[in-house]
Scaffold this motif. Structure first.
Motif, PDB file in Angstrom:
ATOM      1  N   THR A  14       0.842  -1.198   0.000  1.00  0.00           N
ATOM      2  CA  THR A  14       0.000   0.000   0.000  1.00  0.00           C
ATOM      3  C   THR A  14       0.874   1.243   0.000  1.00  0.00           C
ATOM      4  OG1 THR A  14      -1.707  -1.196   1.227  1.00  0.00           O
ATOM      5  CG2 THR A  14      -1.810   1.205   1.291  1.00  0.00           C
ATOM      6  N   ASP A  15       0.487   2.242  -0.778  1.00  0.00           N
ATOM      7  CA  ASP A  15       1.293   3.456  -0.848  1.00  0.00           C
ATOM      8  C   ASP A  15       1.332   4.148   0.522  1.00  0.00           C
ATOM      9  OD1 ASP A  15      -0.670   6.071  -0.987  1.00  0.00           O
ATOM     10  OD2 ASP A  15      -1.610   4.311  -1.901  1.00  0.00           O
ATOM     11  N   GLU A  16       2.389   4.906   0.747  1.00  0.00           N
ATOM     12  CA  GLU A  16       2.643   5.512   2.059  1.00  0.00           C
ATOM     13  C   GLU A  16       1.530   6.453   2.510  1.00  0.00           C
ATOM     14  OE1 GLU A  16       6.059   8.214   4.230  1.00  0.00           O
ATOM     15  OE2 GLU A  16       6.622   6.978   2.513  1.00  0.00           O
ATOM     16  N   ARG A  17       1.022   7.242   1.601  1.00  0.00           N
ATOM     17  CA  ARG A  17      -0.046   8.195   1.968  1.00  0.00           C
ATOM     18  C   ARG A  17      -1.298   7.452   2.441  1.00  0.00           C
ATOM     19  NH1 ARG A  17      -2.536  12.967  -1.836  1.00  0.00           N
ATOM     20  NH2 ARG A  17      -3.983  13.762  -0.301  1.00  0.00           N
ATOM     21  N   SER A  18      -1.711   6.426   1.713  1.00  0.00           N
ATOM     22  CA  SER A  18      -2.886   5.638   2.105  1.00  0.00           C
ATOM     23  C   SER A  18      -2.645   4.939   3.435  1.00  0.00           C
ATOM     24  CB  SER A  18      -3.213   4.600   1.027  1.00  0.00           C
ATOM     25  OG  SER A  18      -3.622   5.218  -0.166  1.00  0.00           O
ATOM     26  N   LEU A  19      -1.461   4.391   3.595  1.00  0.00           N
ATOM     27  CA  LEU A  19      -1.119   3.718   4.848  1.00  0.00           C
ATOM     28  C   LEU A  19      -1.202   4.679   6.026  1.00  0.00           C
ATOM     29  CD1 LEU A  19      -0.132   1.221   6.348  1.00  0.00           C
ATOM     30  CD2 LEU A  19       2.200   1.849   5.699  1.00  0.00           C
ATOM     31  N   ASP A  20      -0.662   5.874   5.860  1.00  0.00           N
ATOM     32  CA  ASP A  20      -0.722   6.876   6.933  1.00  0.00           C
ATOM     33  C   ASP A  20      -2.163   7.197   7.316  1.00  0.00           C
ATOM     34  OD1 ASP A  20       2.033   7.021   7.051  1.00  0.00           O
ATOM     35  OD2 ASP A  20       2.177   8.896   5.906  1.00  0.00           O
ATOM     36  N   GLY A  51     -16.464  14.634   8.606  1.00  0.00           N
ATOM     37  CA  GLY A  51     -16.695  15.545   7.495  1.00  0.00           C
ATOM     38  C   GLY A  51     -16.479  14.860   6.157  1.00  0.00           C
ATOM     39  N   ALA A  52     -17.017  15.459   5.122  1.00  0.00           N
ATOM     40  CA  ALA A  52     -16.903  14.875   3.789  1.00  0.00           C
ATOM     41  C   ALA A  52     -15.447  14.705   3.372  1.00  0.00           C
ATOM     42  CB  ALA A  52     -17.651  15.729   2.777  1.00  0.00           C
ATOM     43  N   GLY A  53     -14.599  15.671   3.712  1.00  0.00           N
ATOM     44  CA  GLY A  53     -13.185  15.556   3.355  1.00  0.00           C
ATOM     45  C   GLY A  53     -12.534  14.367   4.020  1.00  0.00           C
ATOM     46  N   SER A  54     -12.879  14.145   5.267  1.00  0.00           N
ATOM     47  CA  SER A  54     -12.334  13.015   6.004  1.00  0.00           C
ATOM     48  C   SER A  54     -12.776  11.696   5.379  1.00  0.00           C
ATOM     49  CB  SER A  54     -12.776  13.090   7.461  1.00  0.00           C
ATOM     50  OG  SER A  54     -12.346  11.962   8.165  1.00  0.00           O
ATOM     51  N   LEU A  55     -14.046  11.617   5.030  1.00  0.00           N
ATOM     52  CA  LEU A  55     -14.559  10.390   4.421  1.00  0.00           C
ATOM     53  C   LEU A  55     -13.941  10.162   3.051  1.00  0.00           C
ATOM     54  CD1 LEU A  55     -18.296  10.532   5.506  1.00  0.00           C
ATOM     55  CD2 LEU A  55     -16.451   9.133   6.460  1.00  0.00           C
ATOM     56  N   ARG A  56     -13.717  11.221   2.299  1.00  0.00           N
ATOM     57  CA  ARG A  56     -13.050  11.085   0.993  1.00  0.00           C
ATOM     58  C   ARG A  56     -11.624  10.583   1.173  1.00  0.00           C
ATOM     59  NH1 ARG A  56     -16.238  15.496  -0.589  1.00  0.00           N
ATOM     60  NH2 ARG A  56     -14.728  17.020   0.121  1.00  0.00           N
ATOM     61  N   ARG A  57     -10.932  11.111   2.197  1.00  0.00           N
ATOM     62  CA  ARG A  57      -9.558  10.647   2.463  1.00  0.00           C
ATOM     63  C   ARG A  57      -9.557   9.166   2.818  1.00  0.00           C
ATOM     64  NH1 ARG A  57      -6.640  13.170   6.904  1.00  0.00           N
ATOM     65  NH2 ARG A  57      -4.901  12.056   6.022  1.00  0.00           N
ATOM     66  N   LEU A  58     -10.501   8.754   3.667  1.00  0.00           N
ATOM     67  CA  LEU A  58     -10.589   7.343   4.043  1.00  0.00           C
ATOM     68  C   LEU A  58     -10.921   6.471   2.837  1.00  0.00           C
ATOM     69  CD1 LEU A  58     -12.416   7.312   7.483  1.00  0.00           C
ATOM     70  CD2 LEU A  58     -10.073   6.606   6.992  1.00  0.00           C
ATOM     71  N   GLY A  60     -10.321   7.109  -0.263  1.00  0.00           N
ATOM     72  CA  GLY A  60      -9.128   7.058  -1.103  1.00  0.00           C
ATOM     73  C   GLY A  60      -8.065   6.132  -0.549  1.00  0.00           C
ATOM     74  N   ALA A  61      -7.891   6.152   0.766  1.00  0.00           N
ATOM     75  CA  ALA A  61      -6.886   5.293   1.397  1.00  0.00           C
ATOM     76  C   ALA A  61      -7.285   3.823   1.299  1.00  0.00           C
ATOM     77  CB  ALA A  61      -6.696   5.694   2.861  1.00  0.00           C
ATOM     78  N   LEU A  62      -8.564   3.546   1.489  1.00  0.00           N
ATOM     79  CA  LEU A  62      -9.021   2.160   1.339  1.00  0.00           C
ATOM     80  C   LEU A  62      -8.842   1.697  -0.099  1.00  0.00           C
ATOM     81  CD1 LEU A  62     -12.203   2.378   3.565  1.00  0.00           C
ATOM     82  CD2 LEU A  62     -10.174   0.973   4.028  1.00  0.00           C
ATOM     83  N   GLY A  63      -9.138   2.579  -1.034  1.00  0.00           N
ATOM     84  CA  GLY A  63      -8.890   2.259  -2.439  1.00  0.00           C
ATOM     85  C   GLY A  63      -7.416   2.054  -2.714  1.00  0.00           C
ATOM     86  N   GLY A  64      -6.570   2.885  -2.105  1.00  0.00           N
ATOM     87  CA  GLY A  64      -5.124   2.733  -2.277  1.00  0.00           C
ATOM     88  C   GLY A  64      -4.625   1.380  -1.804  1.00  0.00           C
ATOM     89  N   ALA A  65      -5.203   0.894  -0.718  1.00  0.00           N
ATOM     90  CA  ALA A  65      -4.817  -0.436  -0.217  1.00  0.00           C
ATOM     91  C   ALA A  65      -5.361  -1.534  -1.121  1.00  0.00           C
ATOM     92  CB  ALA A  65      -5.320  -0.625   1.210  1.00  0.00           C
ATOM     93  N   LEU A  66      -6.602  -1.386  -1.540  1.00  0.00           N
ATOM     94  CA  LEU A  66      -7.215  -2.428  -2.361  1.00  0.00           C
ATOM     95  C   LEU A  66      -6.576  -2.502  -3.740  1.00  0.00           C
ATOM     96  CD1 LEU A  66      -9.371  -4.593  -2.501  1.00  0.00           C
ATOM     97  CD2 LEU A  66     -10.989  -2.850  -3.239  1.00  0.00           C
ATOM     98  N   TRP A  67      -6.367  -1.361  -4.368  1.00  0.00           N
ATOM     99  CA  TRP A  67      -5.821  -1.341  -5.726  1.00  0.00           C
ATOM    100  C   TRP A  67      -4.431  -1.972  -5.776  1.00  0.00           C
ATOM    101  CZ3 TRP A  67     -10.396  -0.061  -5.686  1.00  0.00           C
ATOM    102  CH2 TRP A  67     -11.065   0.644  -6.655  1.00  0.00           C
ATOM    103  N   ALA A  68      -3.656  -1.806  -4.716  1.00  0.00           N
ATOM    104  CA  ALA A  68      -2.258  -2.262  -4.714  1.00  0.00           C
ATOM    105  C   ALA A  68      -2.108  -3.744  -4.381  1.00  0.00           C
ATOM    106  CB  ALA A  68      -1.467  -1.433  -3.704  1.00  0.00           C
ATOM    107  N   ASN A  69      -3.199  -4.402  -4.095  1.00  0.00           N
ATOM    108  CA  ASN A  69      -3.134  -5.798  -3.667  1.00  0.00           C
ATOM    109  C   ASN A  69      -4.062  -6.657  -4.508  1.00  0.00           C
ATOM    110  OD1 ASN A  69      -1.433  -5.981  -1.052  1.00  0.00           O
ATOM    111  ND2 ASN A  69      -2.601  -4.087  -0.855  1.00  0.00           N
TER     112      ASN A  69
END
Length: 116
Positions: A14-20, A51-58, A60-69
């Motif tokens: 998983t990319d570093e940003r998503s992991l963080d 907030g919507a921004g927080s949910l978008r970040r989450l 995106g991070a979940l997608g970052g983990a899923l896409w990379a595996n």
């Protein structure tokens, strides 16, 4: 993915940003014995401001983990992007309620056809 592949391998891909984001929000946390990580399923335990921004970040991070595996539990391994895209192409805007989508996604992740 954590069960099938192992949390360290999944997080390592998983990319570093998503992991963080996953770790900071509490969606993923170290297991108590220090041997790997676990996904926190109770959204009430997550440290997201809601907030919507927080949910978008989450999201995106979940997608970052899923896409990379790879998804390995429903037959032949397939990359996460293909697994998600197959679902979204079939079901986007096809169900009427949030509950129907939750049931559909749960069925799909359990290797069903996604029909609630």
């Amino acid at each position: 993915m954590f069960t099938e592949t192992g949390s360290e391998e999944v997080l390592g891909a998983t990319d570093e940003r998503s992991l963080d984001v996953l770790l900071e929000s509490g969606v993923v946390r170290p297991v108590e014995d220090g041997q790997g990580h676990e996904v926190v399923l109770d959204k009430g335990e997550w440290e997201a401001d809601g907030g919507a921004g927080s949910l978008r970040r989450l999201d995106g991070a979940l997608g970052g983990a899923l896409w990379a595996n790879e998804v390995t539990w429903c037959g032949d391994p397939v990359d996460g992007e293909t697994f998600v895209n197959a679902y979204t192409e079939e079901f986007t805007e096809s169900l009427d309620t949030h509950e129907e989508y939750e049931a559909s996604i749960a069925d799909y992740v359990d290797c069903g056809d996604g029909r609630p």
